[in-house]
Motif scaffolding. Sequence first.
Motif, PDB file in Angstrom:
ATOM      1  N   LYS A  46       9.923   1.104   4.236  1.00  6.75           N
ATOM      2  CA  LYS A  46       9.326   2.121   3.679  1.00  6.75           C
ATOM      3  C   LYS A  46      10.046   3.379   3.600  1.00  6.75           C
ATOM      4  O   LYS A  46       9.904   4.084   2.327  1.00  6.75           O
ATOM      5  N   VAL A  47      11.054   3.801   4.227  1.00  6.12           N
ATOM      6  CA  VAL A  47      11.852   4.928   4.120  1.00  6.12           C
ATOM      7  C   VAL A  47      12.927   4.650   2.867  1.00  6.12           C
ATOM      8  O   VAL A  47      13.055   5.352   2.137  1.00  6.12           O
ATOM      9  N   GLU A  48      13.176   3.355   2.734  1.00  7.18           N
ATOM     10  CA  GLU A  48      14.040   2.956   1.694  1.00  7.18           C
ATOM     11  C   GLU A  48      13.187   3.068   0.212  1.00  7.18           C
ATOM     12  O   GLU A  48      14.012   3.693  -0.610  1.00  7.18           O
ATOM     13  N   LEU A  49      12.099   2.596   0.461  1.00  5.60           N
ATOM     14  CA  LEU A  49      11.446   2.646  -0.808  1.00  5.60           C
ATOM     15  C   LEU A  49      11.022   4.252  -1.255  1.00  5.60           C
ATOM     16  O   LEU A  49      11.176   4.439  -2.490  1.00  5.60           O
ATOM     17  N   LEU A  50      10.850   4.972  -0.347  1.00  6.36           N
ATOM     18  CA  LEU A  50      10.773   6.323  -0.566  1.00  6.36           C
ATOM     19  C   LEU A  50      11.777   7.050  -0.995  1.00  6.36           C
ATOM     20  O   LEU A  50      11.716   7.864  -1.962  1.00  6.36           O
ATOM     21  N   LYS A  51      12.805   6.771  -0.538  1.00  9.41           N
ATOM     22  CA  LYS A  51      14.094   7.375  -0.918  1.00  9.41           C
ATOM     23  C   LYS A  51      14.750   6.967  -2.199  1.00  9.41           C
ATOM     24  O   LYS A  51      15.166   7.725  -2.791  1.00  9.41           O
ATOM     25  N   LYS A  52      14.282   5.818  -2.535  1.00 10.95           N
ATOM     26  CA  LYS A  52      14.534   5.378  -3.934  1.00 10.95           C
ATOM     27  C   LYS A  52      13.817   6.268  -5.169  1.00 10.95           C
ATOM     28  O   LYS A  52      14.244   6.527  -5.991  1.00 10.95           O
ATOM     29  N   LYS A  53      12.548   6.472  -4.785  1.00 13.01           N
ATOM     30  CA  LYS A  53      11.819   7.143  -5.868  1.00 13.01           C
ATOM     31  C   LYS A  53      11.874   8.784  -5.644  1.00 13.01           C
ATOM     32  O   LYS A  53      11.832   9.501  -6.800  1.00 13.01           O
ATOM     33  N   PHE A  54      12.165   9.029  -4.452  1.00  8.14           N
ATOM     34  CA  PHE A  54      12.123  10.614  -4.093  1.00  8.14           C
ATOM     35  C   PHE A  54      13.509  10.999  -3.496  1.00  8.14           C
ATOM     36  O   PHE A  54      13.308  11.336  -2.382  1.00  8.14           O
ATOM     37  N   PRO A  55      14.585  10.904  -4.070  1.00  7.88           N
ATOM     38  CA  PRO A  55      15.917  10.943  -3.517  1.00  7.88           C
ATOM     39  C   PRO A  55      15.952  12.315  -2.798  1.00  7.88           C
ATOM     40  O   PRO A  55      16.947  12.704  -1.961  1.00  7.88           O
ATOM     41  N   SER A  56      15.473  13.258  -3.507  1.00  6.96           N
ATOM     42  CA  SER A  56      15.715  14.790  -2.962  1.00  6.96           C
ATOM     43  C   SER A  56      14.593  15.213  -1.807  1.00  6.96           C
ATOM     44  O   SER A  56      14.718  16.329  -1.270  1.00  6.96           O
ATOM     45  N   GLY A  94      17.573   6.240   5.105  1.00  3.43           N
ATOM     46  CA  GLY A  94      17.575   7.310   4.697  1.00  3.43           C
ATOM     47  C   GLY A  94      16.646   8.267   5.595  1.00  3.43           C
ATOM     48  O   GLY A  94      16.192   9.379   4.829  1.00  3.43           O
ATOM     49  N   LEU A  95      16.325   7.891   6.664  1.00  4.33           N
ATOM     50  CA  LEU A  95      15.525   8.824   7.607  1.00  4.33           C
ATOM     51  C   LEU A  95      16.246  10.090   7.901  1.00  4.33           C
ATOM     52  O   LEU A  95      17.489   9.804   8.565  1.00  4.33           O
ATOM     53  N   ASP A 105       0.979  -1.186  -0.158  1.00  4.06           N
ATOM     54  CA  ASP A 105       0.000   0.132  -0.038  1.00  4.06           C
ATOM     55  C   ASP A 105       0.929   1.267   0.008  1.00  4.06           C
ATOM     56  O   ASP A 105       0.408   2.081  -0.603  1.00  4.06           O
ATOM     57  N   PHE A 106       2.213   1.336   0.636  1.00  8.24           N
ATOM     58  CA  PHE A 106       3.054   2.454   0.714  1.00  8.24           C
ATOM     59  C   PHE A 106       3.382   2.696  -0.810  1.00  8.24           C
ATOM     60  O   PHE A 106       3.418   3.694  -1.183  1.00  8.24           O
ATOM     61  N   SER A 107       3.561   1.589  -1.377  1.00  6.91           N
ATOM     62  CA  SER A 107       4.114   1.633  -3.107  1.00  6.91           C
ATOM     63  C   SER A 107       3.011   2.238  -3.883  1.00  6.91           C
ATOM     64  O   SER A 107       3.188   3.194  -4.693  1.00  6.91           O
ATOM     65  N   VAL A 108       1.734   1.771  -3.456  1.00  6.75           N
ATOM     66  CA  VAL A 108       0.588   2.564  -4.314  1.00  6.75           C
ATOM     67  C   VAL A 108       0.621   4.383  -3.994  1.00  6.75           C
ATOM     68  O   VAL A 108       0.440   4.734  -4.919  1.00  6.75           O
ATOM     69  N   ILE A 109       0.839   4.682  -2.826  1.00 12.21           N
ATOM     70  CA  ILE A 109       0.811   5.928  -2.571  1.00 12.21           C
ATOM     71  C   ILE A 109       1.964   6.498  -3.148  1.00 12.21           C
ATOM     72  O   ILE A 109       1.875   7.480  -3.750  1.00 12.21           O
ATOM     73  N   LEU A 110       3.146   5.987  -3.225  1.00  9.34           N
ATOM     74  CA  LEU A 110       4.321   6.610  -3.825  1.00  9.34           C
ATOM     75  C   LEU A 110       3.863   6.535  -5.440  1.00  9.34           C
ATOM     76  O   LEU A 110       4.346   7.680  -6.042  1.00  9.34           O
ATOM     77  N   ASP A 111       3.411   5.746  -6.127  1.00 10.10           N
ATOM     78  CA  ASP A 111       2.749   5.715  -7.423  1.00 10.10           C
ATOM     79  C   ASP A 111       2.062   6.616  -7.718  1.00 10.10           C
ATOM     80  O   ASP A 111       1.868   7.138  -8.914  1.00 10.10           O
ATOM     81  N   ARG A 112       1.102   7.143  -6.655  1.00 12.36           N
ATOM     82  CA  ARG A 112      -0.007   8.118  -6.790  1.00 12.36           C
ATOM     83  C   ARG A 112       0.519   9.544  -6.962  1.00 12.36           C
ATOM     84  O   ARG A 112       0.075  10.553  -7.405  1.00 12.36           O
ATOM     85  N   LYS A 166       9.602  16.804  -4.001  1.00 10.56           N
ATOM     86  CA  LYS A 166      11.121  17.245  -3.325  1.00 10.56           C
ATOM     87  C   LYS A 166      10.737  17.824  -2.051  1.00 10.56           C
ATOM     88  O   LYS A 166      11.777  18.294  -1.454  1.00 10.56           O
ATOM     89  N   GLY A 167       9.429  17.668  -1.496  1.00  8.05           N
ATOM     90  CA  GLY A 167       9.399  18.264  -0.175  1.00  8.05           C
ATOM     91  C   GLY A 167       9.776  17.493   0.956  1.00  8.05           C
ATOM     92  O   GLY A 167      10.512  16.573   0.907  1.00  8.05           O
ATOM     93  N   LEU A 168       8.808  17.478   1.970  1.00  7.55           N
ATOM     94  CA  LEU A 168       8.743  16.767   3.215  1.00  7.55           C
ATOM     95  C   LEU A 168       7.899  15.667   3.464  1.00  7.55           C
ATOM     96  O   LEU A 168       6.459  16.012   3.333  1.00  7.55           O
ATOM     97  N   PHE A 169       8.261  14.438   3.599  1.00 12.19           N
ATOM     98  CA  PHE A 169       7.353  13.419   4.110  1.00 12.19           C
ATOM     99  C   PHE A 169       7.426  13.159   5.523  1.00 12.19           C
ATOM    100  O   PHE A 169       8.528  12.896   6.282  1.00 12.19           O
ATOM    101  N   HIS A 170       6.213  13.215   6.300  1.00  9.30           N
ATOM    102  CA  HIS A 170       6.169  12.752   7.504  1.00  9.30           C
ATOM    103  C   HIS A 170       5.592  11.377   7.632  1.00  9.30           C
ATOM    104  O   HIS A 170       4.647  11.079   7.008  1.00  9.30           O
ATOM    105  N   LEU A 171       6.256  10.375   7.907  1.00 10.31           N
ATOM    106  CA  LEU A 171       5.985   9.021   8.162  1.00 10.31           C
ATOM    107  C   LEU A 171       5.298   8.744   9.652  1.00 10.31           C
ATOM    108  O   LEU A 171       5.881   7.755  10.084  1.00 10.31           O
ATOM    109  N   HIS A 172       4.388   9.320   9.790  1.00 15.26           N
ATOM    110  CA  HIS A 172       3.771   9.101  11.417  1.00 15.26           C
ATOM    111  C   HIS A 172       2.312   9.639  10.961  1.00 15.26           C
ATOM    112  O   HIS A 172       1.965  10.478  10.257  1.00 15.26           O
ATOM    113  N   GLY A 173       1.402   9.393  12.152  1.00 17.04           N
ATOM    114  CA  GLY A 173       0.282   9.744  12.091  1.00 17.04           C
ATOM    115  C   GLY A 173      -0.467   9.730  13.477  1.00 17.04           C
ATOM    116  O   GLY A 173       0.484   9.970  14.316  1.00 17.04           O
ATOM    117  N   PHE A 174      -1.564   9.079  13.789  1.00 20.68           N
ATOM    118  CA  PHE A 174      -2.284   8.988  15.117  1.00 20.68           C
ATOM    119  C   PHE A 174      -1.660   7.915  15.776  1.00 20.68           C
ATOM    120  O   PHE A 174      -2.481   6.958  16.101  1.00 20.68           O
TER     121      PHE A 174
END
Length: 291
Positions: free
Chosen positions: A73-83, A108-109, A41-48, A53-61
């Motif tokens: 998940k951090v690794e997947l994110l950094k591969k797609k959005f390295p900046s 990459g956190l 599901d995390f990969s679905v979000i990245l594909d959408r 190049k902004g800021l990802f918060h990887l937390h919620g409630f």
Amino acid sequence: MSLVPFFEEIHIENTNSCGYRCVMCPRDLHTRKIGFMTPEDFSVILDRINLFKGLFHLHGFGEPLLDRKLSLKVELLKKKFPSASTLIFSTLGVKLKENCFQKLAEAGLDDLVISFYGFSKESYQKIHGFDGFDLAKKNLQLLSNVMKLPGHFIRAYIKIPAETFSSTLPIASSSDKKAFCLWAEDLGFEIREWSYVHNYGDGRNYNTPKEDKICPVIQGKRKNILNITWNLDVIPCCYDFNATIRFGNLREATLEKIFSSKQYFDFVLAHKLNNLSRYSPCLNCEKNDYE
């Protein structure tokens, strides 16, 4: 022209699970299903998401370190959005493997913000609803060690309540607070202060709602923040802790479709007309931008 707002931050709730029951947090009113976002599901979000190049918060409630697949998940994110930058908020009150912070750093956190509201075992348990004082301190030591390793740098700082935070909360004595801050600073942590508590929509009643002010989700900083729950619902903001206001789901629709939906336009119109009867979390909201 795209109807999707220009996002400067994307908040992805990897879980809404938490072992704490902090007195200022409305977990006692939390009724939605508790779960963990899968890597798929995390990969679905990245594909959408388009180029970002902004800021990802990887937390919620919830407590993000309860998610044993967070580093993946951090690794997947950094591969797609390295900046892009990555950040989590945590209490550190979780039993962790000794290499947990090193794995997050290698994935990459970038930033880790630690919430700390009690400075003795007694006051910590009273405000957090959990006897995690010694555990959190142990994890601070583990994190400090990783921050000093070459090539594994995570920026981290501790947020504590200011003296003016709230007269109704059981904040620890100033001497306990001073001793803790000196100890944490010796470990290499910067100390910052929270100056106020939130209503969390309809979750608490610390502050008087500003009835004549338009919510910054409509016009303000929070319009540029995309909020996604662990089960991929798009919601207006993190103060809707029960995710009662849903614009759409990213498993079923693109961001373009979600932000051109009737649910989204009804929400915007209701705020512009100041007719919030259908949106319970908004009735008691301070309508402030995040600070």
